[in-house]
Write an enzyme that holds these catalytic residues in place. Sequence first.
Site, PDB file in Angstrom:
ATOM      1  N   ALA A 100       6.978 -10.449  13.153  1.00 25.44           N
ATOM      2  CA  ALA A 100       8.281 -10.224  12.696  1.00 25.44           C
ATOM      3  C   ALA A 100       9.261  -9.065  13.112  1.00 25.44           C
ATOM      4  CB  ALA A 100       8.167 -10.283  10.466  1.00 25.44           C
ATOM      5  N   TYR A 161      15.144  -6.835   4.678  1.00 26.83           N
ATOM      6  CA  TYR A 161      13.983  -7.364   5.360  1.00 26.83           C
ATOM      7  C   TYR A 161      13.424  -8.283   4.225  1.00 26.83           C
ATOM      8  CZ  TYR A 161       9.274  -7.512   5.721  1.00 26.83           C
ATOM      9  OH  TYR A 161       7.908  -7.973   6.133  1.00 26.83           O
ATOM     10  N   ASN A 191       1.090  -4.524  -1.047  1.00 29.23           N
ATOM     11  CA  ASN A 191       0.628  -2.567   0.659  1.00 29.23           C
ATOM     12  C   ASN A 191      -0.731  -2.989   1.122  1.00 29.23           C
ATOM     13  OD1 ASN A 191       2.880  -2.157  -1.456  1.00 29.23           O
ATOM     14  ND2 ASN A 191       3.014  -0.705  -0.450  1.00 29.23           N
ATOM     15  N   LYS A 200       1.335   1.247  13.824  1.00 33.15           N
ATOM     16  CA  LYS A 200       3.052   0.881  12.743  1.00 33.15           C
ATOM     17  C   LYS A 200       3.416   2.112  13.317  1.00 33.15           C
ATOM     18  CE  LYS A 200       2.846  -1.622   9.998  1.00 33.15           C
ATOM     19  NZ  LYS A 200       2.524  -2.242   8.314  1.00 33.15           N
ATOM     20  N   PHE A 223       4.884  13.215  -3.390  1.00 36.18           N
ATOM     21  CA  PHE A 223       5.779  13.095  -4.260  1.00 36.18           C
ATOM     22  C   PHE A 223       5.599  13.741  -5.755  1.00 36.18           C
ATOM     23  CE2 PHE A 223       8.153   9.757  -1.305  1.00 36.18           C
ATOM     24  CZ  PHE A 223       8.419  11.108  -0.923  1.00 36.18           C
ATOM     25  N   GLU A 224       6.117  14.020  -6.348  1.00 36.31           N
ATOM     26  CA  GLU A 224       6.555  14.868  -7.356  1.00 36.31           C
ATOM     27  C   GLU A 224       5.794  13.470  -7.866  1.00 36.31           C
ATOM     28  OE1 GLU A 224       9.401  17.296  -8.273  1.00 36.31           O
ATOM     29  OE2 GLU A 224       8.839  19.135  -7.846  1.00 36.31           O
ATOM     30  N   GLY A 225       5.281  13.748  -9.452  1.00 34.95           N
ATOM     31  CA  GLY A 225       4.558  12.374 -10.312  1.00 34.95           C
ATOM     32  C   GLY A 225       4.413  11.253  -9.731  1.00 34.95           C
ATOM     33  N   ARG A 231       1.043   1.604  -6.590  1.00 39.12           N
ATOM     34  CA  ARG A 231       1.239  -0.059  -5.842  1.00 39.12           C
ATOM     35  C   ARG A 231       0.158  -1.003  -5.961  1.00 39.12           C
ATOM     36  NH1 ARG A 231       5.693   2.130  -5.626  1.00 39.12           N
ATOM     37  NH2 ARG A 231       6.748   2.420  -3.326  1.00 39.12           N
ATOM     38  N   TYR A 293      13.703   3.366  -4.959  1.00 39.22           N
ATOM     39  CA  TYR A 293      12.576   3.472  -4.578  1.00 39.22           C
ATOM     40  C   TYR A 293      11.722   2.883  -5.646  1.00 39.22           C
ATOM     41  CZ  TYR A 293       8.303   6.079  -2.906  1.00 39.22           C
ATOM     42  OH  TYR A 293       6.638   6.287  -2.524  1.00 39.22           O
TER      43      TYR A 293
END
Length: 336
Positions: A100, A161, A191, A200, A223-225, A231, A293
């Site tokens: 794919a 996608y 994930n 990848k 990232f913050e937080g 996930r 996000y």
Amino acid sequence: MKYNDIDFNNKTILITGAAGFIGSNLAFYFQENFPDANVIALDCFRSGQTFSNGNLKSFGHFKNLIGFKGTVISGDINDTDLLKRLAIQYSFDYIFHQAAISDTTVSEQDLMIKTNVNAYEELLKIAINHNANMVYASSGATYGDASSPQTVGKEAPSNVYGFSKLMMDNISYSYINKNPNISIVGLRYFNVYGPREFYKNKTASTVVQFGHQLLKGNAPKLFEGSDKILRDFIYIEDVIQANIKACAPLKSGVYNVGTGKARSFQAIADILQKELGTNFETQYIPNPYIGQYQFHTEANMQDSKENLDFEARYELEDGIKAYIPEIKRLFNDEVK
């Protein structure tokens, strides 16, 4: 490890995307557990061609298949002549369709639909004509920003996608409703991380990317937080388990492949630091993707348990621990 009673020896198995992450792991699963299986590994191996976003058009890499003893074919699933030749030359018993365009940032919608949707239907027709059970890669991206737990039937894709994978699933249901003599199973991977994902490049998991940051002597950047960005991370060995069990489902359909447990990116960094023996202070940076996000994914696994007898065996701690030797090897051989 053999995950069910199917004897794949002396069976002819087509794996598309076989030089990629999941496809190559499948190829070696059969080689190691069923040495008399006839495995046909088809892949559109990487070249210098890129999409408009600068990323490679194919992530397939020969190094993922070093040691593989089956048949390797370089080809594009969009090549209808190639598919016709394969259909004539072989009599397939199982098809594992992993090929794919999987880069979610690709903007070429026409090629995405042609590759992910239209080519899949051509392969599905081959499976039906050959009486070969079809197992194919769908994606958790079909859910987009749908609330957790993500459940089949409640999709909201936010990029082409995810849309293309949902269209694949719709095609599958249309053929399932015709009661073919084969099973058709779509697997919505969440994930995935583990060995053979390295090639990848930027789309490899945060597990291997954070691991190499740490081995370089750099503090992990999140990232913050990130303790609240969750996930459903699933180890590659469990994804292989799901593929094998999908060969003998109680009923055809589309099923989630996750752990059913949401974990944070902060947890990944902490587990890696523990396993690698580092103690860097995490650096936090602003998240530029707020509003676009996913902040929480968690697969609803009820149907997968009932109809595939699938349940993840690796907690995040177990998967990362199993992955550490390969992360170190890659760092020494490919990164340094």
